[in-house]
Design a protein around this motif. Structure first.
Motif, PDB file in Angstrom:
ATOM      1  N   UNK A  85     -15.441  -1.760 -17.670  1.00  0.00           N
ATOM      2  CA  UNK A  85     -14.327  -2.470 -18.287  1.00  0.00           C
ATOM      3  C   UNK A  85     -14.607  -2.824 -19.830  1.00  0.00           C
ATOM      4  N   UNK A  86     -15.811  -3.131 -20.240  1.00  0.00           N
ATOM      5  CA  UNK A  86     -15.890  -3.678 -21.571  1.00  0.00           C
ATOM      6  C   UNK A  86     -15.566  -2.423 -22.401  1.00  0.00           C
ATOM      7  N   UNK A  87     -16.143  -1.253 -22.217  1.00  0.00           N
ATOM      8  CA  UNK A  87     -15.886   0.033 -23.165  1.00  0.00           C
ATOM      9  C   UNK A  87     -14.547   0.260 -22.938  1.00  0.00           C
ATOM     10  N   UNK A  88     -13.726   0.292 -21.772  1.00  0.00           N
ATOM     11  CA  UNK A  88     -12.385   0.644 -21.994  1.00  0.00           C
ATOM     12  C   UNK A  88     -11.667  -0.341 -22.582  1.00  0.00           C
ATOM     13  N   UNK A  89     -11.827  -1.555 -22.500  1.00  0.00           N
ATOM     14  CA  UNK A  89     -11.103  -2.617 -23.189  1.00  0.00           C
ATOM     15  C   UNK A  89     -11.312  -2.316 -24.789  1.00  0.00           C
ATOM     16  N   UNK A  90     -12.372  -1.863 -25.143  1.00  0.00           N
ATOM     17  CA  UNK A  90     -12.776  -1.872 -26.761  1.00  0.00           C
ATOM     18  C   UNK A  90     -12.264  -0.596 -27.194  1.00  0.00           C
ATOM     19  N   UNK A  91     -12.000   0.762 -26.325  1.00  0.00           N
ATOM     20  CA  UNK A  91     -11.560   1.973 -26.717  1.00  0.00           C
ATOM     21  C   UNK A  91     -10.061   1.924 -26.773  1.00  0.00           C
ATOM     22  N   UNK A  92      -9.597   0.969 -25.806  1.00  0.00           N
ATOM     23  CA  UNK A  92      -7.904   0.761 -25.767  1.00  0.00           C
ATOM     24  C   UNK A  92      -7.751  -0.065 -26.991  1.00  0.00           C
ATOM     25  N   UNK A  93      -8.310  -0.695 -27.489  1.00  0.00           N
ATOM     26  CA  UNK A  93      -7.915  -1.795 -28.900  1.00  0.00           C
ATOM     27  C   UNK A  93      -8.216  -0.838 -30.049  1.00  0.00           C
TER      28      UNK A  93
END
Length: 134
Positions: A85-93
């Motif tokens: 979840x953390x990685x997905x959010x960072x990558x999306x941003x």
């Protein structure tokens, strides 16, 4: 009474470094398969993976110490989901800022899921071969 050192910090730090490097190596291969080629993209992926791996390992060590092996197994799965979840959010941003061809957020979420699933599976296999670093 004699106090003895009961925790080998040097070995644990070397094991952590090995786990982080292996995770980054595996996830960089997955990144290349997903088409991430730019230096800034790969640096972002490596940096985020380093941070989340350190977080994951610290949390797992604390929970293993406080609550034992069964809690470790339960929280391992839970914390892996947190890492995804953390990685997905960072990558999306941030990832679309580092490319000429922006992708949908679902692409970055899929990458985070696949990369972590592959590195998790490789980690399980290596834990059987090299149990000393896991």
């Amino acid at each position: 009474l004699e106090a003895l050192r009961s925790y080998d910090y040097q070995t644990e730090l070397l094991s952590l470094l090995a786990r982080v490097l292996l995770t980054i190596a595996v996830e960089m291969v997955v990144a290349l398969l997903f088409g991430f080629r730019k230096k800034k993209q790969l640096l972002l992926l490596a940096g985020v993976n380093t941070a989340t791996q350190i977080l994951l390992n610290v949390l797992l060590n604390v929970f293993n110490y406080l609550y034992g092996e069964w809690a470790f197994v339960f929280f391992y799965v839970l914390f892996e989901l947190l890492v995804i979840a953390i990685e997905a959010v960072v990558y999306c941003i941030f990832m679309n800022r580092l490319t000429d061809q922006p992708k949908k957020k679902s692409f970055y979420i899929l990458y985070a899921l696949v990369a972590n699933a592959v590195s998790f599976a490789v980690g399980l296999l290596l834990a059987r071969v090299l149990p000393g670093i896991f």
